[in-house]
Scaffold this active site. Structure first.
Site, PDB file in Angstrom:
ATOM      1  N   HIS A 140      61.983  31.109  28.353  1.00 15.66           N
ATOM      2  CA  HIS A 140      62.158  31.872  29.594  1.00 15.66           C
ATOM      3  C   HIS A 140      60.853  32.048  30.362  1.00 15.66           C
ATOM      4  CE1 HIS A 140      61.095  35.424  26.988  1.00 15.66           C
ATOM      5  NE2 HIS A 140      60.517  35.823  28.103  1.00 15.66           N
ATOM      6  N   ASP A 180      64.819  30.057  22.404  1.00 14.84           N
ATOM      7  CA  ASP A 180      63.903  30.578  23.414  1.00 14.84           C
ATOM      8  C   ASP A 180      62.470  30.124  23.151  1.00 14.84           C
ATOM      9  OD1 ASP A 180      63.232  31.934  25.753  1.00 14.84           O
ATOM     10  OD2 ASP A 180      62.756  33.800  24.692  1.00 14.84           O
ATOM     11  N   SER A 194      55.486  37.929  26.367  1.00 17.27           N
ATOM     12  CA  SER A 194      56.406  36.888  25.902  1.00 17.27           C
ATOM     13  C   SER A 194      55.673  35.575  25.662  1.00 17.27           C
ATOM     14  CB  SER A 194      57.516  36.666  26.934  1.00 17.27           C
ATOM     15  OG  SER A 194      58.364  37.780  27.013  1.00 17.27           O
TER      16      SER A 194
END
Length: 381
Positions: free
Chosen positions: A111, A141, A225
């Site tokens: 993402h 992911d 992230s």
């Protein structure tokens, strides 16, 4: 008076004996701590500031891992007709895990790089390096980015996430809230192992996958992230991925275990994708189908109210070769019962590999049947 004299004499004996006791190392060391080393400061003049060189297991771990954590900028094209140029759509973090020749490879989250026309990596010293996407995997992911490695000085060391214990200290390193806070370090512990978190992959508000992640109370914020979760030895044991952000929730950060991530990282680097087994069908959950059609269209027994209904079978796939048809309802794979698409997908992606045989148990016109197929990597599900 006699007792007072005794106290005075005793005190004098202690004072006179202290130097000798110290010479023979018979006095306890009040500053003995194997995890903290404090370098004594030079003699300070009155009014001067005192500085200490403090080294702990935490600072050693940060020194070992911090320079391998980078910033990743996702650059997307603006609106050409309105005169907008390419601009950053968001920033995240990444971990340099490999350097070969003049190339370096960075693992991050899918993402973080999703939809990027261009990618830019910012090293720990602020150097910006153009990069290109090597491969992505929506289910885990994870993504791998390739960049020029000539200016890369530090590569992360992977640890063993299977050896983690609840309560073990960990550090989260990344770029929360953008590159202005690059290289930020937060400290916490492993709060939970093998947490199953529902994931909506395509944004249709239906759970498509359950991610098995590590839980930590180390602060993980937007921009973290793709960054590193590091153990006290400075080894990367997780790739930070998600945070449960609600007003009533505090201190729940989630990270992809590195042992789970490693084979995916290798596949993304070498093949550009994660190769997973497929049957060659599209499916729909039976529990989403009205009970009328469960009985009249699918002709299911009354006690069968869940499973995965086949919507479409693609030609020249394992499913078509095994004879599966539209409206078949899959209820079991090998010896594993499946109540919905999520359980079916999880069994295939975690227990089977390309080339494996798999028994499929399904209902057709009210009768339970069984077929065996050989899984391939082509097609869907």
């Amino acid at each position: 008076m006699a007792s007072l004299a005794g106290l005075v004499i005793g005190a004098l004996i202690v004072v006179l004996a202290l130097p000798k006791l110290a010479d023979y190392n018979l006095l306890p060391n009040m500053q003995d701590n194997e995890n903290v080393q404090i370098e004594p400061a030079k003699e300070q003049k009155k009014g001067q500031n005192v500085s200490l060189n403090v080294t702990t297991d935490v600072t050693k771990a940060v020194d070992k891992a911090q320079d391998a954590v980078v910033g990743i900028t996702n650059i997307q094209s603006g609106n050409f007709w309105e005169g907008e140029s390419s601009q950053p759509a968001g920033t995240g973090s990444g971990v340099i895990y490999k350097k070969t020749g003049d190339k370096a490879y960075v693992v991050t989250n899918n993402h973080v790089v999703e939809g990027a026309q261009q990618l830019e990596v910012t090293l720990s010293d602020g150097t910006k390096v153009p990069a290109k996407l090597r491969g992505t995997d929506i289910w885990s992911d994870l993504a791998v980015v390739e960049m020029d490695g000539t200016k890369v000085k530090k590569v992360a060391e992977f640890g063993d996430s299977d050896a983690l214990k609840i309560g073990e200290p960990v550090l989260a390193i990344g770029n929360p809230l953008g590159l202005e806070f690059s290289g930020s370090v937060t400290q916490g512990v492993i709060s939970g192992l093998e947490r199953a978190i529902p994931v909506d992959v395509n944004g249709d508000n239906v759970v498509d996958w359950q991610a098995e992640v590590l839980q930590t109370d180390a602060a993980i914020n937007p921009g973290n992230s793709g960054g590193a979760l590091v153990n006290i030895a400075g080894q990367v044991i997780g790739i930070n991925s998600m945070k449960i952000a609600e007003q009533s929730v505090e201190g729940i950060g989630l990270s992809i275990p590195i042992n789970f991530a490693k084979p995916i990282i290798d596949s993304l680097e070498t093949k550009g994708k994660m190769v997973r087994p497929a049957m060659g069908v599209t499916l729909r959950n039976v529990n989403e189908i009205p009970s009328y059609h469960q009985q009249e269209t699918l002709k299911l027994p009354k006690n069968i109210t869940d499973g995965a209904m086949v919507e479409q079978v693609y030609p020249n796939t394992p499913a078509s070769k095994a004879g599966l048809q539209e409206f078949d309802v899959i209820v079991q794979l090998d010896n594993q019962k499946v109540h919905d698409i999520l359980e079916l997908r999880k069994y295939m992606y975690t227990k089977k590999q390309v080339g494996d045989q798999m028994e499929v148990h399904f209902y057709r016109n009210g009768k339970l049947k069984k077929e065996t197929m050989t899984l391939t990597s082509e097609g869907t599900m």
